[in-house]
Design an enzyme around this catalytic site. Structure first.
Site, mmCIF file in Angstrom:
data_model
loop_
_atom_site.group_PDB
_atom_site.id
_atom_site.type_symbol
_atom_site.label_atom_id
_atom_site.label_comp_id
_atom_site.label_asym_id
_atom_site.label_seq_id
_atom_site.Cartn_x
_atom_site.Cartn_y
_atom_site.Cartn_z
ATOM 1 N N PRO A 263 0.828 -1.207 0.000
ATOM 2 C CG PRO A 263 -0.445 -1.421 1.907
ATOM 3 C CD PRO A 263 0.798 -1.905 1.248
ATOM 4 C CD GLU A 264 1.800 3.434 -4.594
ATOM 5 O OE1 GLU A 264 1.875 4.646 -4.846
ATOM 6 O OE2 GLU A 264 1.783 2.563 -5.482
#
Ligand SMILES: [Zn+2]
Length: 288
Positions: free
Chosen positions: A2-3
């Site tokens: 995830p960013e």
């Protein structure tokens, strides 16, 4: 994955649930996910009894301020999920850490690839949490101006894609959003940072902030593993314009979207809209 938008969504969905709750017990199923203290037993003993006070995001780190001047920090890396469940539910496979809370619910840390980490820090122990201390500026920080962005770009060599992925340059971006930012800015991923024109840097700055805000509003991008703090998938994947769309038509010019390894990562781009040196001001990417 995830960013920044996904980590922000996990934080926003978890924090209101966790604030004020006490960690009644800690169950560690796989000690490898404990990044600090060195002894997982110490992690469990010292976390037990602490209360969730507050939380924030820094880059891709989730940081919870606990009672007793401790910080509980998670990095989800590739496939980590951090989510809350009410009552007793037998844990899903790959659940490596469970915090049972006052009120009967639990925070689960699940990670199929097992690269994610949990850290419990005392004041002064920041250097023990991966690269937390070395992170670059936050792209959405109100004080981070277009000129700040240009100043750091001008000092760097290397290609724009690898620079935007470098957490010490800017915190929180990853492969998906970097490809989207480059596409909307009509910048080829292999362009040397030193060759970017002034207006290209302006577009990158502006599109970076717009896309990150849009993705947070869309509660992040889910391809496989990513879930928010209540187990819900994100909605932004349908709004991605190039990432994961190899062979499909560019939404702007209908050219076929290509995939190429840049900075060791699969990069998706339109060879017509993102030519190395052919920016057309009537093309996409103008940022109002
Ligand atoms: Zn195109």
């Amino acid at each position: 994955m995830p960013e920044l938008p996904e980590v922000e969504t996990v934080l926003q969905s978890l924090l209101p649930i966790l604030q004020g709750k006490t960690v009644n017990s800690v169950k560690i199923n796989h000690p490898q996910v404990i990044g600090w203290p060195e002894s997982p037993l110490t992690f469990a003993r010292e976390l037990t009894g602490l209360i969730f006070r507050d939380g924030h995001r820094r880059g891709k780190f989730l940081i919870f301020q606990m009672s007793g001047e401790r910080r509980l920090i998670f990095h989800l890396r590739m496939t980590g999920q951090l989510f809350y469940q009410e009552g007793f539910v037998s844990p899903a496979p790959h659940t490596h850490l469970i915090l049972v809370l006052s009120g009967g619910g639990a925070v689960n840390f699940k990670d199929t690839r097992r690269f994610g980490r949990a850290y419990l820090l005392r004041p002064g122990e920041e250097k023990e949490a991966g690269n937390l201390e070395r992170l670059g500026p936050e792209p959405l920080d109100p004080d981070f101006s277009p000129n700040d962005f240009k100043d750091v770009l001008k000092k760097r060599s290397g290609r724009i894609k690898s620079l935007l992925l470098n957490q010490c340059f800017l915190a929180g971006l990853g492969n998906i959003y970097v490809d989207e930012i480059l596409f909307r800015s009509s910048v080829h991923p292999e362009t040397p940072a030193s060759r970017l024109r002034e207006e290209e840097m302006d577009r990158l700055y502006c599109n970076m902030r717009t896309i990150l805000r849009e993705a947070i509003s869309g509660r992040g991008t889910t391809f496989r593993d990513y879930r928010d703090g209540t187990g819900q998938a994100g909605d932004f994947q349908g709004l991605l314009q190039v990432y994961g769309r190899e062979g499909q038509n560019c939404p702007h010019c209908a050219e076929e979207i290509r995939r190429k390894k840049v900075a060791g990562r699969s990069s998706f781009f339109c060879p017509r809209c993102q030519k190395d040196d052919s920016y057309d001001p009537d093309s996409i990417g103008e940022c109002k």
